[in-house]
Scaffold this active site. Structure first.
Site, PDB file in Angstrom:
ATOM      1  N   GLY A 263      -0.041  -5.432   2.387  1.00 23.27           N
ATOM      2  CA  GLY A 263      -1.397  -5.812   2.754  1.00 23.27           C
ATOM      3  C   GLY A 263      -1.829  -7.044   1.978  1.00 23.27           C
TER       4      GLY A 263
ATOM      5  N   THR B 117      -6.158  -6.545  -2.443  1.00 21.81           N
ATOM      6  CA  THR B 117      -5.978  -5.082  -2.396  1.00 21.81           C
ATOM      7  C   THR B 117      -4.802  -4.680  -3.285  1.00 21.81           C
ATOM      8  OG1 THR B 117      -6.599  -5.279  -0.075  1.00 21.81           O
ATOM      9  CG2 THR B 117      -5.920  -3.108  -0.819  1.00 21.81           C
TER      10      THR B 117
ATOM     11  N   CYS C  59       2.811 -12.434   7.967  1.00 22.84           N
ATOM     12  CA  CYS C  59       2.790 -12.921   6.586  1.00 22.84           C
ATOM     13  C   CYS C  59       3.817 -14.026   6.368  1.00 22.84           C
ATOM     14  CB  CYS C  59       3.046 -11.767   5.628  1.00 22.84           C
ATOM     15  SG  CYS C  59       4.558 -10.881   6.043  1.00 22.84           S
TER      16      CYS C  59
ATOM     17  N   GLU D 192       3.963  -5.761  -1.093  1.00 27.57           N
ATOM     18  CA  GLU D 192       4.286  -6.872  -0.180  1.00 27.57           C
ATOM     19  C   GLU D 192       2.954  -7.471   0.234  1.00 27.57           C
ATOM     20  OE1 GLU D 192       7.278  -7.840   0.454  1.00 27.57           O
ATOM     21  OE2 GLU D 192       8.372  -6.131  -0.349  1.00 27.57           O
TER      22      GLU D 192
HETATM   23  P1  NAD Z   1      -5.579  -4.986   3.541  1.00 31.76           P
HETATM   24  O1  NAD Z   1      -5.145  -5.195   2.138  1.00 31.76           O
HETATM   25  O2  NAD Z   1      -7.007  -5.123   3.862  1.00 31.76           O
HETATM   26  O3  NAD Z   1      -5.173  -3.530   4.046  1.00 31.76           O
HETATM   27  C1  NAD Z   1      -3.840  -3.071   4.048  1.00 31.76           C
HETATM   28  C2  NAD Z   1      -3.838  -1.557   3.997  1.00 31.76           C
HETATM   29  O4  NAD Z   1      -4.365  -1.150   2.740  1.00 31.76           O
HETATM   30  C3  NAD Z   1      -4.713  -0.889   5.056  1.00 31.76           C
HETATM   31  O5  NAD Z   1      -4.091   0.296   5.488  1.00 31.76           O
HETATM   32  C4  NAD Z   1      -5.985  -0.571   4.289  1.00 31.76           C
HETATM   33  O6  NAD Z   1      -6.715   0.483   4.821  1.00 31.76           O
HETATM   34  C5  NAD Z   1      -5.422  -0.225   2.922  1.00 31.76           C
HETATM   35  N1  NAD Z   1      -6.350  -0.368   1.795  1.00 31.76           N
HETATM   36  C6  NAD Z   1      -7.401  -1.196   1.685  1.00 31.76           C
HETATM   37  N2  NAD Z   1      -8.026  -0.989   0.493  1.00 31.76           N
HETATM   38  C7  NAD Z   1      -7.336  -0.027  -0.157  1.00 31.76           C
HETATM   39  C8  NAD Z   1      -7.479   0.619  -1.423  1.00 31.76           C
HETATM   40  N3  NAD Z   1      -8.482   0.326  -2.239  1.00 31.76           N
HETATM   41  N4  NAD Z   1      -6.581   1.554  -1.766  1.00 31.76           N
HETATM   42  C9  NAD Z   1      -5.565   1.868  -0.939  1.00 31.76           C
HETATM   43  N5  NAD Z   1      -5.390   1.303   0.282  1.00 31.76           N
HETATM   44  C10 NAD Z   1      -6.260   0.360   0.666  1.00 31.76           C
HETATM   45  O7  NAD Z   1      -4.669  -5.965   4.417  1.00 31.76           O
HETATM   46  P2  NAD Z   1      -4.759  -6.222   5.983  1.00 31.76           P
HETATM   47  O8  NAD Z   1      -5.960  -7.083   6.247  1.00 31.76           O
HETATM   48  O9  NAD Z   1      -4.598  -4.957   6.713  1.00 31.76           O
HETATM   49  O10 NAD Z   1      -3.420  -7.057   6.238  1.00 31.76           O
HETATM   50  C11 NAD Z   1      -3.330  -8.438   6.121  1.00 31.76           C
HETATM   51  C12 NAD Z   1      -2.645  -8.841   4.846  1.00 31.76           C
HETATM   52  O11 NAD Z   1      -1.364  -8.220   4.768  1.00 31.76           O
HETATM   53  C13 NAD Z   1      -2.374 -10.319   4.761  1.00 31.76           C
HETATM   54  O12 NAD Z   1      -2.708 -10.787   3.483  1.00 31.76           O
HETATM   55  C14 NAD Z   1      -0.873 -10.424   4.983  1.00 31.76           C
HETATM   56  O13 NAD Z   1      -0.258 -11.559   4.422  1.00 31.76           O
HETATM   57  C15 NAD Z   1      -0.397  -9.180   4.352  1.00 31.76           C
HETATM   58  N6  NAD Z   1       0.936  -8.819   4.829  1.00 31.76           N
HETATM   59  C16 NAD Z   1       1.998  -8.961   3.987  1.00 31.76           C
HETATM   60  C17 NAD Z   1       3.285  -8.669   4.432  1.00 31.76           C
HETATM   61  C18 NAD Z   1       4.489  -8.800   3.522  1.00 31.76           C
HETATM   62  O14 NAD Z   1       5.534  -8.263   3.875  1.00 31.76           O
HETATM   63  N7  NAD Z   1       4.397  -9.462   2.386  1.00 31.76           N
HETATM   64  C19 NAD Z   1       3.471  -8.224   5.750  1.00 31.76           C
HETATM   65  C20 NAD Z   1       2.359  -8.124   6.578  1.00 31.76           C
HETATM   66  C21 NAD Z   1       1.089  -8.408   6.107  1.00 31.76           C
END
Ligand code: NAD
Length: 479
Positions: free
Chosen positions: A226, A230, A282, A248
């Protein structure tokens, strides 16, 4: 479509009977509700996972492998249904969901079904000391898997498959923005004969359900994909609890184009690496650096190629760009366009919302190309995660390497050149976890996947994934 949690092999409503609206981004309309799960639901999932662990962790590798293969087969069998569900929930073109997202979710299970049968541990003979060491690789127990919305089933299964293959029981939470295919996975797991409690899927917000998984003292490891903020928040919680943590996170990946590249192949791949999945991958190459001698030609050809992309109804076969995932995300992406001149950029193409027939309230945006002249500008430093790329010229290898590295992220890079020595030099000196040379997103699931700097900690993929989900224990026997 109303969905439920999948706990102990059964679908159940959230204990507090609280629900969240789920939006269809292609139409902007609410089309169902998902559980707004709390700590109590996570506790219920934990109890189920904990009681399933002794039996699952001692189930033979052949049996685990058979069940994972069966899950893969069922995902493939249900591909049309899963792909439509993914498109409706996420906004991505149906063609993409059919060709990439769902086949890859099946491949994740099949890959780890095979990998677990080949995963071995080490033995070290202490010669001259009359002792033998052997190292067990034991499952951790109950682990947490938390995934984002951009590649919903693809990334959800990329975590779950190695976790259960190596004998753990899982509490998993998909993004609250794209929960549907994770819900459908529950049915598939039951049909495949996965024992109750091995996989528990809890739906809800990150700050409540997600955080409860992270904070649970019995959850031994967190595998999270994510946003970087976060990830940092989760790291602060789990560090004093000494949990294993795989992060990641975001990226701001350079796409470096030298004049000696195979131009046509570079051009068509660059269109994809810029705008696939509405730029919400990403690994997208969001900062394009082009050698000065071909800069003007590239600019013209790139604009022409991008202008041919079709933004539209994601269910239509000819659509190449669907809807962005949500209204708040669209607004975030639009804010970079609205402030483009203040941020030092000039729009060369795109920049406008698109109204799609019969889907007027959907979150559609043109693919957008912005020319910048300073790598330090916000447009080149912040992850936008939408259909926006920047382009700028460079003169020397040193200059472009410096710009590529001058960013807080370090996930991936793409390099286009036919000069072998330059390829070797740049690949060695670039600060990212992955580099694609003369290609993009060509995946071999055995390779280590992940980033450096603000893009994360740890690696997924292949045996790296199985190592993460197991604890090495050394046994030394004197004879
Ligand atoms: P996000 O961080 O908002 O959420 C990701 C997940 O984490 C969701 O399921 C969300 O509900 C959960 N979450 C949020 N706050 C939390 C907390 N306090 N405790 C536990 N879980 C929590 O990210 P997003 O907007 O869903 O995704 C986009 C991001 O993900 C972008 O920054 C992207 O680059 C990244 N991403 C990275 C990869 C990689 O492999 N490096 C792959 C895909 C996406």
């Amino acid at each position: 479509m109303n969905i439920k949690n999948y706990i102990n092999g059964e679908f159940s409503p959230p204990l507090l009977d609280d629900w969240i609206d789920n939006y269809n981004p292609t139409s902007g309309k609410v089309y169902g509700q998902i559980p707004n799960s709390t700590k109590e639901d996570v506790e219920k999932a934990y109890t189920a996972a904990k009681s399933a662990f002794p039996s699952w962790s001692s189930t033979s590798l052949e049996k685990r492998s058979q069940i994972l293969s069966k899950i893969a087969q069922l995902i493939n069998k249900k591909l049309p249904e899963l792909a439509r569900a993914e498109t409706k929930d996420n906004g991505k073109p149906l063609q993409l969901a059919k060709a990439i997202d769902i086949p890859r979710a099946a491949a994740n299970f099949q890959f780890f079904a095979n990998a677990i049968t080949q995963f071995t541990s080490d033995a070290h003979e202490s010669i001259g000391l009359d002792a033998m060491n052997y190292t067990l690789r034991q499952p951790l127990g109950v682990v947490g898997c938390i995934s984002p919305w951009n590649l919903p089933l693809y990334l959800f299964t990329w975590k779950i498959a190695p976790a259960i293959a190596s004998g753990n029981c899982v509490i998993a939470k998909p993004s609250e923005i794209t929960p549907i295919t994770a819900y459908l996975l529950g049915e598939i797991c039951t049909e495949a004969g996965l024992p109750k409690g091995v996989l528990n899927i809890v739906h809800g917000l990150g700050t409540t359900a997600g955080q409860a998984i992270v904070e649970h003292p019995g959850v031994k490891a967190i595998s999270f994909t994510g946003g970087t903020e976060t990830g940092a928040h989760i790291a602060r919680i789990v560090a004093p609890m000494f949990k294993k943590l795989s992060l990641e996170l975001g990226g701001k990946n350079p796409n470096i184009i030298f004049a000696d590249c195979d131009y046509e192949e570079m051009l068509s791949t660059t269109v994809q690496s810029s705008f696939s999945n509405q730029g919400q991958i990403c690994l997208c190459g969001s900062r394009i650096f082009v050698e000065e001698s071909i800069y003007d030609k590239f600019k013209k050809d790139f604009v022409t190629a991008v202008s041919k992309l079709k933004v539209g109804n994601p269910f239509d076969d000819t659509t190449t760009i669907g809807a962005l995932v949500s209204k708040p995300h669209l607004e975030k992406v639009m804010s970079y366009i609205e402030n483009v001149s203040e941020y030092g950029g000039k729009i060369l193409f795109g920049g406008n919302r698109v109204s799609v027939n019969n889907f007027e309230d959907g979150y559609y945006l043109q693919p957008t190309i912005i020319e910048v002249n300073d790598n330090q500008c916000k447009l080149n430093q912040e992850e936008i995660f939408g259909p926006i790329v920047t382009i700028m010229p460079f003169n020397t290898e040193e200059e472009v390497l410096d710009m590529a590295n001058n960013v807080s992220y370090g996930l991936s890079a793409t390099l286009w050149t036919n000069d072998l020595k330059r390829t070797m030099r740049i690949s060695k000196n670039i600060h990212t976890g992955m580099i694609w040379v003369n290609t993009w997103l060509l995946r071999d699931l055995r390779t280590p996947f992940g980033g450096t700097k603000n893009s994360g900690v740890g690696r997924e993929g292949g045996f790296e994934g199985l190592r993460f989900f197991t604890e090495p224990k050394n046994i030394c026997i004197k004879y």
